[in-house]
Design a protein around this motif. Structure first.
Motif, PDB file in Angstrom:
ATOM      1  N   GLY A   1      -0.615  10.502  -7.359  1.00  0.00           N
ATOM      2  CA  GLY A   1      -1.326  11.691  -7.834  1.00  0.00           C
ATOM      3  C   GLY A   1      -2.831  11.532  -7.756  1.00  0.00           C
ATOM      4  N   THR A   2      -3.303  10.351  -8.081  1.00  0.00           N
ATOM      5  CA  THR A   2      -4.739  10.074  -7.980  1.00  0.00           C
ATOM      6  C   THR A   2      -5.171  10.084  -6.519  1.00  0.00           C
ATOM      7  OG1 THR A   2      -4.731   8.821 -10.034  1.00  0.00           O
ATOM      8  CG2 THR A   2      -6.540   8.367  -8.493  1.00  0.00           C
ATOM      9  N   PHE A   3      -4.365   9.476  -5.641  1.00  0.00           N
ATOM     10  CA  PHE A   3      -4.703   9.480  -4.222  1.00  0.00           C
ATOM     11  C   PHE A   3      -4.626  10.888  -3.643  1.00  0.00           C
ATOM     12  CE2 PHE A   3      -4.087   4.924  -4.654  1.00  0.00           C
ATOM     13  CZ  PHE A   3      -5.166   4.453  -3.926  1.00  0.00           C
ATOM     14  N   GLY A   4      -3.678  11.692  -4.125  1.00  0.00           N
ATOM     15  CA  GLY A   4      -3.604  13.087  -3.691  1.00  0.00           C
ATOM     16  C   GLY A   4      -4.833  13.871  -4.111  1.00  0.00           C
ATOM     17  N   LEU A  23       0.808  -1.219   0.000  1.00  0.00           N
ATOM     18  CA  LEU A  23       0.000   0.000   0.000  1.00  0.00           C
ATOM     19  C   LEU A  23       0.842   1.269   0.000  1.00  0.00           C
ATOM     20  CD1 LEU A  23      -2.778  -0.997   2.554  1.00  0.00           C
ATOM     21  CD2 LEU A  23      -2.902  -0.994   0.064  1.00  0.00           C
ATOM     22  N   TRP A  24       1.976   1.244   0.682  1.00  0.00           N
ATOM     23  CA  TRP A  24       2.784   2.448   0.845  1.00  0.00           C
ATOM     24  C   TRP A  24       4.102   2.325   0.118  1.00  0.00           C
ATOM     25  CZ3 TRP A  24      -0.601   5.648   2.380  1.00  0.00           C
ATOM     26  CH2 TRP A  24      -1.590   5.266   3.273  1.00  0.00           C
ATOM     27  N   SER A  25       4.542   3.425  -0.432  1.00  0.00           N
ATOM     28  CA  SER A  25       5.809   3.463  -1.147  1.00  0.00           C
ATOM     29  C   SER A  25       6.964   3.146  -0.203  1.00  0.00           C
ATOM     30  CB  SER A  25       6.015   4.848  -1.762  1.00  0.00           C
ATOM     31  OG  SER A  25       7.278   4.924  -2.371  1.00  0.00           O
ATOM     32  N   THR A  26       7.944   2.425  -0.712  1.00  0.00           N
ATOM     33  CA  THR A  26       9.139   2.109   0.070  1.00  0.00           C
ATOM     34  C   THR A  26      10.351   2.870  -0.452  1.00  0.00           C
ATOM     35  OG1 THR A  26       9.564   0.189  -1.338  1.00  0.00           O
ATOM     36  CG2 THR A  26       8.316  -0.198   0.700  1.00  0.00           C
ATOM     37  N   ASP A  27      10.114   3.893  -1.262  1.00  0.00           N
ATOM     38  CA  ASP A  27      11.205   4.696  -1.799  1.00  0.00           C
ATOM     39  C   ASP A  27      12.015   5.263  -0.634  1.00  0.00           C
ATOM     40  OD1 ASP A  27      12.887   6.538  -2.995  1.00  0.00           O
ATOM     41  OD2 ASP A  27      11.356   7.323  -4.348  1.00  0.00           O
ATOM     42  N   PRO A  28      13.297   4.957  -0.557  1.00  0.00           N
ATOM     43  CA  PRO A  28      14.097   5.408   0.587  1.00  0.00           C
ATOM     44  C   PRO A  28      14.178   6.932   0.722  1.00  0.00           C
ATOM     45  CG  PRO A  28      15.477   4.289  -1.040  1.00  0.00           C
ATOM     46  CD  PRO A  28      14.065   4.136  -1.477  1.00  0.00           C
ATOM     47  N   GLY A  72       0.095  15.603   0.715  1.00  0.00           N
ATOM     48  CA  GLY A  72      -1.367  15.509   0.613  1.00  0.00           C
ATOM     49  C   GLY A  72      -1.982  14.790   1.789  1.00  0.00           C
ATOM     50  N   PHE A  73      -1.586  15.201   3.010  1.00  0.00           N
ATOM     51  CA  PHE A  73      -2.103  14.598   4.244  1.00  0.00           C
ATOM     52  C   PHE A  73      -1.706  13.121   4.354  1.00  0.00           C
ATOM     53  CE2 PHE A  73      -5.328  17.469   2.307  1.00  0.00           C
ATOM     54  CZ  PHE A  73      -5.013  18.616   3.039  1.00  0.00           C
ATOM     55  N   GLY A  74      -0.644  12.731   3.654  1.00  0.00           N
ATOM     56  CA  GLY A  74      -0.147  11.353   3.659  1.00  0.00           C
ATOM     57  C   GLY A  74      -0.535  10.551   2.435  1.00  0.00           C
ATOM     58  N   SER A  75      -1.479  11.056   1.644  1.00  0.00           N
ATOM     59  CA  SER A  75      -1.962  10.304   0.475  1.00  0.00           C
ATOM     60  C   SER A  75      -0.885  10.099  -0.592  1.00  0.00           C
ATOM     61  CB  SER A  75      -3.166  11.016  -0.148  1.00  0.00           C
ATOM     62  OG  SER A  75      -2.783  12.301  -0.630  1.00  0.00           O
ATOM     63  N   GLY A  76       0.085  10.996  -0.648  1.00  0.00           N
ATOM     64  CA  GLY A  76       1.153  10.875  -1.632  1.00  0.00           C
ATOM     65  C   GLY A  76       2.094   9.713  -1.362  1.00  0.00           C
ATOM     66  N   LEU A  77       1.964   9.087  -0.205  1.00  0.00           N
ATOM     67  CA  LEU A  77       2.804   7.937   0.134  1.00  0.00           C
ATOM     68  C   LEU A  77       2.281   6.630  -0.459  1.00  0.00           C
ATOM     69  CD1 LEU A  77       3.506   8.839   3.878  1.00  0.00           C
ATOM     70  CD2 LEU A  77       5.043   9.129   1.905  1.00  0.00           C
ATOM     71  N   ALA A  78       1.166   6.698  -1.183  1.00  0.00           N
ATOM     72  CA  ALA A  78       0.615   5.489  -1.818  1.00  0.00           C
ATOM     73  C   ALA A  78       1.640   4.889  -2.770  1.00  0.00           C
ATOM     74  CB  ALA A  78      -0.669   5.836  -2.573  1.00  0.00           C
ATOM     75  N   ALA A  79       1.733   3.567  -2.766  1.00  0.00           N
ATOM     76  CA  ALA A  79       2.707   2.874  -3.611  1.00  0.00           C
ATOM     77  C   ALA A  79       2.380   3.024  -5.097  1.00  0.00           C
ATOM     78  CB  ALA A  79       2.782   1.398  -3.229  1.00  0.00           C
TER      79      ALA A  79
END
Length: 164
Positions: A36-39, A3-8, A25-32
Motif C-alpha cells: 500500500g505504501t509502495f502503491g 523485494l517481490w511478493s511470492t504469493d501464488p 499500481g504499475f507493478g508497485s503492489g507486487l512489493a513483498a
C-alpha cells in the motif's frame, strides 16, 4: 531480503493486462512488504503529471481514477479469487490524488499529503473502518481509500490555511 511478493495467487494476474497493470499500481503492489505504501509512492509521478493542469481537469481525472477504480479493483479481485488483496493498490493511487487536490506546489506538500493519506489509510478511523468491513466488490476496495483521501485532503488544506 525479498523485494517481490511470492504469493501464488499473484500468478493469476499479468502486468501485460492493462487492468491488472493499473490494479497493481504499475507493478508497485507486487512489493513483498508494505504494498500500500509502495502503491501510494507510485501515485506521485501520476500526481506530478496532473499537478499543472487546471483544477477542473485535475478533478475530472481524479474522478475518472475513482470511477475506473471500481471496475479495475473488482476485476483484479475476481481474477485473483481474493477480495481486496494487498497487491491491489489502485485504491491508494486514487486516494493520493484526492488528498493532493489543490495542494500547493512543492515537495513539502506532496510529503505531507503522502503522510496524511497513509495515516488515515492505515488507521482507518470511523467511518472508514465500517465501510471497509461492510462494503464489498470494487466499491468496497475503493471506498476506504477514497474516504481516507478525503480526510487527508481536509487535513492538508487545514494545514495549508494555518501555514498561510
Amino acid at each position: 531480503m525479498q523485494l517481490w511478493s511470492t504469493d501464488p495467487v499473484l500468478k493469476k494476474l499479468s502486468l501485460a493486462n492493462p487492468v491488472h497493470f493499473l490494479a497493481l499500481g504499475f507493478g508497485s503492489g507486487l512489493a513483498a512488504k508494505a504494498p500500500g505504501t509502495f502503491g501510494t509512492l507510485a501515485a506521485i509521478p501520476l500526481y506530478l503529471l496532473m499537478a499543472g493542469l487546471p483544477l477542473g481537469w485535475y478533478l475530472g481525472l481524479t474522478l475518472l481514477s475513482v470511477l475506473a477504480g471500481f471496475y479495475i479493483c473488482d476485476k483484479a479481485s475476481k481474477d485473483m479469487g481474493v477480495h481486496d488483496h494487498g497487491a491491489i493498490v489502485w485504491d491508494e493511487v486514487a486516494g493520493l490524488l484526492i488528498t493532493l487536490i489543490a495542494a500547493p506546489a512543492g515537495w513539502l506538500w506532496v510529503a505531507v499529503g503522502f503522510g496524511l493519506f497513509r495515516f488515515f489509510d492505515i488507521l482507518k478511523p470511523w467511518p472508514i473502518k465500517v465501510l471497509d468491513a461492510k462494503v464489498h466488490g470494487g466499491i468496497g476496495i475503493m471506498i476506504d481509500d477514497v474516504l481516507a483521501g478525503v480526510f487527508a485532503f481536509l487535513c492538508l488544506q487545514g494545514i495549508v490555511y494555518l501555514a498561510g
